[in-house]
Each structure stands twice: as structure tokens, then as C-alpha cells.
Design an enzyme around this catalytic site. Sequence first.
Site, short mmCIF file in Angstrom:
data_model
loop_
_atom_site.label_atom_id
_atom_site.label_comp_id
_atom_site.label_asym_id
_atom_site.label_seq_id
_atom_site.Cartn_x
_atom_site.Cartn_y
_atom_site.Cartn_z
CG HIS A 128 -1.92 0.98 1.39
ND1 HIS A 128 -1.67 2.28 1.77
CD2 HIS A 128 -3.25 0.89 1.18
CE1 HIS A 128 -2.81 2.95 1.78
NE2 HIS A 128 -3.79 2.14 1.44
CG ASP A 205 0.76 -2.39 6.19
OD1 ASP A 205 -0.18 -2.56 6.99
OD2 ASP A 205 0.66 -1.70 5.16
CD GLN A 208 -6.57 -4.94 4.26
OE1 GLN A 208 -7.47 -5.64 4.72
NE2 GLN A 208 -6.82 -3.72 3.77
CE LYS A 231 -7.15 -0.60 6.28
NZ LYS A 231 -7.93 -0.08 5.17
CB CYS A 372 -3.65 3.18 -1.64
SG CYS A 372 -4.98 4.34 -1.35
N1 7TS Z 1 -1.67 -0.92 4.60
C1 7TS Z 1 -2.55 -1.74 4.02
C2 7TS Z 1 -2.11 -3.12 3.63
C3 7TS Z 1 -3.85 -1.30 3.78
O1 7TS Z 1 -4.72 -2.13 3.20
C4 7TS Z 1 -4.22 0.01 4.16
C5 7TS Z 1 -5.58 0.57 3.86
C6 7TS Z 1 -3.27 0.81 4.80
C7 7TS Z 1 -2.01 0.32 5.00
C8 7TS Z 1 -3.58 2.18 5.27
O2 7TS Z 1 -4.46 2.11 6.35
P1 7TS Z 1 -5.03 3.47 6.97
O3 7TS Z 1 -5.95 3.00 8.07
O4 7TS Z 1 -3.87 4.23 7.48
O5 7TS Z 1 -5.74 4.18 5.87
N2 7TS Z 1 -6.21 -0.04 2.77
C9 7TS Z 1 -7.32 0.40 2.15
C10 7TS Z 1 -7.89 -0.30 1.10
O6 7TS Z 1 -7.47 -1.36 0.69
N3 7TS Z 1 -8.97 0.37 0.67
O7 7TS Z 1 -9.08 1.50 1.40
C11 7TS Z 1 -8.06 1.52 2.33
#
Ligand code: 7TS
Length: 418
Positions: A128, A205, A208, A231, A372
Site C-alpha cells: 500500500h 504492515d 490487513q 478495519k 493505493c
Molecule cells: N496498509 C494496508 C495493507 C492497507 O490495506 C491500508 C488501507 C493501509 C495500509 C492504510 O491504512 P489506513 O488506516 O492508514 O488508511 N487499505 C485500504 C484499502 O485497501 N482500501 O481502502 C483503504
Amino acid sequence: MSDPPKGLDVEAVRRDFPILSRVINDKPLVYLDSAATSQKPSRVIDALADFYRTSNANVHRGIYTLSEESTLAYETAREKTAAFINAASSAEIVFTRNTTESLNLIAYSWGRANLGAGDEVLVTAMEHHSNIVPWQIVCQERGAVLRFIPVTDEGFLDLSAIESLITERTKIVAFTHVSNVLGTINPVREIVERAHGAGAVAVVDGAQGAPHGAVDVRALDADFYVFSSHKMLGPTGVGVLYGKASLLNEMPPFLGGGEMIMEVREDGFTWKDPPWKFEAGTPNFADVVAFGAAIDYLSDLGMDNVRQHEMDITGYALQRLATLGDGVAVHGPPDAADRGGVVSFAVESVHPHDIAQTLDWEGVQIRAGHHCAQPLMRRLGTPATARASFYVYNTNEDVDRLVDALKKAGELFGRQRS
Ligand code: 7TS
């Protein structure tokens, strides 16, 4: 604690999520975008409202009852978070705003202090942007080099390439536990070992990962493991940074201000021990408390049950999508055992945005776009994918609704195959 129930009672779970009774475009909602953000059970919504109704006061400052209650609730949520990922101590849990901020904290604090000209940071081609851009910024500033572990045609990391990519110059290996596009579950422990073999720190990271299965940061031996509350059934605005105590102790602060200091004088300041050293300003304590309720909810379901449910539903989705014929191509590993609950796919000659829009007419909510992960999109040779992602409240019927809606979309765009 009582043993978690065997298997997931999905109908009971669904009753806990008020939003699932929504009707979208005259159809019952099918929510298939939990990889972007999950829905929230009443227990979490109530925990947030109850906190504001009964216990709200700023933390770590009052000698009065309400503030003591609030501080206790906040620090209890930290302990729950530590237990959830089997951290050695709650002092290893820093609350941030989201995964992105946790990764930036590591890059700006550990990265700036430890990276020099010619040093290398290794990430993967399935990251990401939040696990790429902070490293690009810090590498540029320090004269370090960013390298990428390639992705195979089947959507796995090409581990054979790691041998030549990890060198004595590698200071950081930062990689995702589970791909938010391909669903691939990466062999965390193996990559951590290879990083440590070269003397590098391993940053995982877990955005997920942590929501979807049991995580044991000590068994993984990760130096840092980061994820987002939103999430995993919790509120927005809360991120987690797990860091080994030895690393957090030696790292300089990220942001300066109130809360994180011991003493401030005209000529300088001293800071608190971790985790508070990294929590400048009033923290998002109300949402953190509600995040604690989300952890309780998931723990009661049992994370092994959560994982099994997602594997079952993903397997069913892969099987059903395959019945649509050659016009629908699924990205990523063919076997559900190698995947989290994420399925990205392409429909021949139909733009993913058109897919998402026609599915919306059927009440089916999926994400379409680059997710992203533009370097990965380039690797896949496409600017965007359609993506369905599953969680504890999704059923095989949801998958059937997805497939039926895709058939309708196929008819609409004149490409039906089955
Ligand atoms: N890393 C991964 C693997 C992610 O899927 C996401 C968000 C992030 C980092 C960033 O997370 P945040 O909470 O800081 O935004 N992924 C997604 C997605 O797949 N669709 O919308 C956000």
C-alpha cells in the site's frame, strides 16, 4: 475466559451490526468493502456513546474521579491491544491515528536516526502507498536507496529475489502481512528471519493481517507491527504501533508537545518513557476505549474462527467467480488457503468503475480503483481492479448476490459468458 465457540454463528454476528439492515437502491445491503473499512457492531457503537455519556474527561492529567476513570479505560484498552497480539508489555503499544501514521512514525523516528547515505530500505511491490511513500521521503532525505521485492505472476512475493536484495546495507525490511489487492498472505516469520540475518529491522504492515486472524508478534519476532482500528470493527481515528521495547526506548520522539514530556525548560526538554513518548497532545482516548470493545468482540468470536470463516467464504467466492468463465479473471493466489478475505478481479472490456457502479444498483458495495497500490497495478498491467472483501458478517449469500450482480453487469455490457 470461556472457550470461543466452535465456528462462527454468522446470523448471530449479523444481528450485531445495525447497518446491515440498510436498503441500498431498493436492495438489501451487501457490504463487500471491509478491506477499506469494516462495519461496527452495536457493542462498539455503544461503548463509544457510553464513554461520552458517563466517563469523558481528558486522560493522564486529572486528580479527580472522572479523569482517573478515563485514564484507566484508555490504558486498559492498551493492555487489551497488547494481549490481542501477544506483545510482551502494553508499553510496546503506541496509539496513533491509523496504520499510515504508525508507518510514518517509524520512518521519521527510527528511519531518520538510523539511515545514512547509501543505506537501503527494502519494501515489496505489493505494498500500500502508506508503506512506500514514507520510506521514499526518508530515503530521499538521508540519501538512502529504496528497493522492491518483486511479485510473481501468481501474486506471491518472489522470495528467491530476497537473497540478492538483502545486503549488509539493508537497514529496514518493510512488508505487508496480507496484500489489500491480491489477498496474498506473506510468510512473515521467514522474511523477518532473513531481515534479522542481515541485521535489518523488520516492519510488518498488519492493516490487513491483525483484523483477520490470530497474530502473535513475539512468535513472528517482528520489530514493528502496525494496524488500524477501523478495519477491525473499531472506530476510525485509532492506529496501533507495536514496537519492541528495546527499539522504542532508543528511538527519538516523533511529535513534540504536551503529554510526551517529563520536563520542559527554556533550554530544552526531557521526554517520558514509551509509549507516552510517542503520544504528543490529547490522544483519541474515546475512540481507543471503543477500540477496546472491538477487541473484546473479536476475541469472543475467536480469531481462529474469524480466519476459518474468511477462508471458507473466499474459497466459495473463487469457485463462484470461476463459473463466470474467461471474461472474469481473478488476481492473486488461486487457493483460498494462501489468501485473506480479499478478491480482486477484472471483467474483460469493462472498466472496474463501471462494474462497481452497476453492482451498486444491486445494493452490492465493492471498491474499484488502484487501492493505493499503484506499483502493484503496474505489475498487474492494469490501472485498476474491482475488489470484493469479506469479514465476519459476510455470507455465501452475499457472494451469490455479487455473482448475480456481475452477471447482470455482463449482460448490460454485452459480455455474459455463462
Ligand atoms: N496498509 C494496508 C495493507 C492497507 O490495506 C491500508 C488501507 C493501509 C495500509 C492504510 O491504512 P489506513 O488506516 O492508514 O488508511 N487499505 C485500504 C484499502 O485497501 N482500501 O481502502 C483503504
